[in-house]
Design a protein around this motif. Structure first.
Motif, PDB file in Angstrom:
ATOM      1  N   THR A   1      -3.503  -3.907  -3.219  1.00 51.27           N
ATOM      2  CA  THR A   1      -3.692  -3.980  -1.774  1.00 51.27           C
ATOM      3  C   THR A   1      -4.438  -2.749  -1.287  1.00 51.27           C
ATOM      4  O   THR A   1      -4.034  -1.614  -1.578  1.00 51.27           O
TER       5      THR A   1
ATOM      6  N   ARG B   1      -5.346  -0.937   2.147  1.00 49.44           N
ATOM      7  CA  ARG B   1      -4.901  -0.945   3.531  1.00 49.44           C
ATOM      8  C   ARG B   1      -5.971  -0.361   4.441  1.00 49.44           C
ATOM      9  O   ARG B   1      -6.795   0.437   4.018  1.00 49.44           O
ATOM     10  N   SER B   2      -5.905  -0.751   5.684  1.00 48.05           N
ATOM     11  CA  SER B   2      -6.830  -0.201   6.663  1.00 48.05           C
ATOM     12  C   SER B   2      -6.668   1.314   6.720  1.00 48.05           C
ATOM     13  O   SER B   2      -5.549   1.829   6.822  1.00 48.05           O
TER      14      SER B   2
ATOM     15  N   ASP C   1      -7.376   3.384   4.269  1.00 47.31           N
ATOM     16  CA  ASP C   1      -7.253   3.988   2.937  1.00 47.31           C
ATOM     17  C   ASP C   1      -8.548   4.713   2.560  1.00 47.31           C
ATOM     18  O   ASP C   1      -9.651   4.210   2.792  1.00 47.31           O
TER      19      ASP C   1
ATOM     20  N   PRO D   1     -10.171  -3.659   3.567  1.00 45.84           N
ATOM     21  CA  PRO D   1      -8.732  -3.942   3.458  1.00 45.84           C
ATOM     22  C   PRO D   1      -8.484  -5.355   2.959  1.00 45.84           C
ATOM     23  O   PRO D   1      -9.314  -6.248   3.109  1.00 45.84           O
TER      24      PRO D   1
ATOM     25  N   ASN E   1      -5.976  -7.966   0.004  1.00 46.82           N
ATOM     26  CA  ASN E   1      -5.445  -8.094  -1.356  1.00 46.82           C
ATOM     27  C   ASN E   1      -6.569  -8.489  -2.294  1.00 46.82           C
ATOM     28  O   ASN E   1      -7.373  -9.377  -1.982  1.00 46.82           O
TER      29      ASN E   1
ATOM     30  N   ILE F   1       5.938  -1.777   3.750  1.00 41.94           N
ATOM     31  CA  ILE F   1       4.798  -1.581   4.627  1.00 41.94           C
ATOM     32  C   ILE F   1       5.208  -1.877   6.064  1.00 41.94           C
ATOM     33  O   ILE F   1       6.203  -2.548   6.332  1.00 41.94           O
TER      34      ILE F   1
ATOM     35  N   THR G   1       0.414  -2.714   9.393  1.00 37.92           N
ATOM     36  CA  THR G   1      -0.297  -2.995   8.138  1.00 37.92           C
ATOM     37  C   THR G   1      -0.167  -4.471   7.759  1.00 37.92           C
ATOM     38  O   THR G   1      -1.116  -5.087   7.262  1.00 37.92           O
ATOM     39  N   SER G   2       0.992  -5.052   8.006  1.00 35.82           N
ATOM     40  CA  SER G   2       1.207  -6.459   7.684  1.00 35.82           C
ATOM     41  C   SER G   2       0.243  -7.351   8.447  1.00 35.82           C
ATOM     42  O   SER G   2      -0.337  -8.292   7.883  1.00 35.82           O
TER      43      SER G   2
ATOM     44  N   GLU H   1      -2.647  -6.561   9.618  1.00 33.98           N
ATOM     45  CA  GLU H   1      -3.994  -6.353   9.072  1.00 33.98           C
ATOM     46  C   GLU H   1      -4.182  -7.149   7.784  1.00 33.98           C
ATOM     47  O   GLU H   1      -5.238  -7.768   7.563  1.00 33.98           O
ATOM     48  N   VAL H   2      -3.171  -7.135   6.911  1.00 35.10           N
ATOM     49  CA  VAL H   2      -3.262  -7.869   5.651  1.00 35.10           C
ATOM     50  C   VAL H   2      -3.350  -9.366   5.910  1.00 35.10           C
ATOM     51  O   VAL H   2      -4.117 -10.093   5.258  1.00 35.10           O
TER      52      VAL H   2
ATOM     53  N   ASP I   1       2.706   5.492   7.106  1.00 36.49           N
ATOM     54  CA  ASP I   1       2.561   5.599   5.654  1.00 36.49           C
ATOM     55  C   ASP I   1       2.963   6.980   5.148  1.00 36.49           C
ATOM     56  O   ASP I   1       2.555   7.396   4.072  1.00 36.49           O
TER      57      ASP I   1
END
Length: 457
Positions: free
Chosen positions: A157, A159-160, A162, A197, A199, A232, A236-237, A239-240, A365
């Motif tokens: 994953t 993440r935004s 990262d 971002p 998976n 998380i 973040t969820s 965004e994913v 985070d």
């Protein structure tokens, strides 16, 4: 979790019969040769006439195994005049071949045994202390795999927000790359590389270059499976979810803005904690509302299966979310951390979880905080300045964290701190002094390498 006195205490949160005349002779004492046979497990056999050792015609040059030759030689010496049993021939003849062979054996055997022992020690040392031996000998250790993977699929994953160090750590921890350094060094040499971002489907044991390249290829982006990881945040969820489904983030965020429409308790200000972390199969036709409702329904079903009464769902999720954020990879630590928090509540001691403080400041985070942040009671997630549980969950807890919240293990601990953030090794303590000693180990670990430091920011 930090210790109570100060936050240099960080957060609370490892192998044929011999002739008749010979038979009448008294039993002689064993010699070195007998010991040699016993040492290597050779069976005791009756003496064999010397002529039985003569090769058959045409077989003078037939190959013989080392063990067969050794056993044959032993039987020959025993049969030729008593040999090692102290008879009057063979070994007692100063000029005979038996004496020379035995002398060779007496000289060689200790050398063989010593060399064998040294070889065993060397092999043990190499396999046990491979890295240290290589370093001592100046042999450079490999830090990267070759090729594009071993065929074993793994989902990583991004993440935004990262950055390169975050991606390098994610790839290493997922087993995609051999080391953090291999990816980090590659990204330093290729500064224009960026990441989207979402998976991504990769393989284990990929070279750093192939792994980074795979993250640039949209064909590797997972869009038919939604994967939410434990711990998380809600932000973040969402965004994913958007990145996985292709739904606009604004649409997903808007759907999440009315938590009561999903059947949440009135005291829940957001969906935080209620989106169950798992992998979900998608058909591509889901709406934002439908996906969020599926995740909430899964959380309610898991709480019901764990025996949580409806009126206790919210507080259970709050405690479980803190345990999830504070715990590492060691399953037993979840239950110990739960005990620490329960002991503090029972004794009227503030939880003092840095993870809750950081969440309240908007850093979802991180579990690192500053003294002024821990002193601010206006942060309703600040469990240093405010007693009891925070006002809401601080992330998505999984089944293990929920079970730990409900079933803390017995123990006297009031403090805990991880001393290795890469492995999650954690020390649990009863006193503030014990805890401070463990905190000092954490600081030393953070300072030990640049890679370690990335966990400590």
């Amino acid at each position: 979790m930090a210790n109570e006195p100060s936050w240099d205490d960080i957060f609370t949160g490892q192998p044929p019969t011999a002739p008749a005349a010979r038979q009448a002779a008294p039993e002689p004492e064993p010699t070195e040769f007998d010991s040699f046979a016993q040492l290597f497990g050779a069976p005791e056999e009756p003496a064999t006439p010397a002529e039985t050792l003569t090769p058959a015609a045409g077989q003078d040059d037939a190959p013989v195994s080392r063990r067969a030759a050794r056993e044959s030689a032993g039987r020959g010496r025993q049969g030729s005049g008593g040999g090692s049993r102290g008879g009057s021939g063979g070994l007692r003849d100063n000029g005979g071949p038996g004496k020379r062979k035995f002398l060779w054996l007496k000289i060689t055997l200790p050398i063989v045994l010593v060399l064998g022992s040294l070889a065993g020690v060397a092999a043990y040392g190499w396999f046990t202390y491979n890295d240290q031996v290589r370093e001592l000998l100046g042999i450079q250790l490999p830090n990267d795999y070759e090729g594009s993977g071993n065929g074993e699929e793994v989902i990583v994953t991004v993440r935004s927000g990262d950055i390169g160090s975050d991606v390098a750590r994610e790839l290493h921890e997922a087993g995609v790359t051999m080391t953090y350094d291999a990816v980090y060094d590659y990204l330093v040499a290729n500064p224009d590389v960026g990441f989207l971002p979402g998976n991504w489907q990769l393989q284990k044991m990929m070279s750093a270059e192939s792994a980074v390249s795979a993250l640039q290829d949209s064909a590797n982006k997972v869009t038919d499976r939604l994967l939410l990881r434990e711990g998380i945040s809600l932000e973040t969820s969402l965004e994913v979810i958007a990145e996985t489904t292709g739904l606009p983030l604004d649409e997903v965020t808007a759907a999440a803005s009315d938590p009561q429409s999903f059947g949440l308790p009135a005291e829940a200000p957001t969906l935080e904690g209620f989106l169950f972390p798992a992998t979900y199969e998608l058909d591509g036709g889901e709406t934002a509302q439908g996906i969020l409702q599926m995740l909430v329904n899964t959380t309610i079903a898991r709480l019901d299966a764990a025996g949580v009464a409806p009126e206790n769902r919210y507080t259970t999720l709050i405690m479980a979310s803190i345990i999830q954020r504070e715990a590492g990879s060691n399953k037993d630590d979840f239950y110990k951390i739960s005990r620490v928090f329960q002991n503090r509540i029972d004794q009227g001691i503030n939880l003092q979880s840095d993870a809750t403080v950081a969440y309240g400041t908007g850093r979802f985070d991180s579990v690192w905080t500053e003294p002024e942040e821990r002193a601010d009671p206006s942060n309703l997630y600040n469990t240093y300045a405010n007693p009891g549980l925070p006002v809401g969950p601080i992330g998505l807890p999984g089944d293990l964290a929920i079970d730990a919240a409900l079933h803390p293990v017995d123990g006297p601990w009031l403090f805990f701190v991880p001393i290795n953030l890469a492995t999650g090794e954690t020390v649990f303590s009863e006193t503030a002094d014990e805890h401070q000693a463990a905190v000092n180990k954490l600081f030393a670990w953070c300072d030990a390498s640049a890679e370690n430091a990335t966990y400590c920011e």
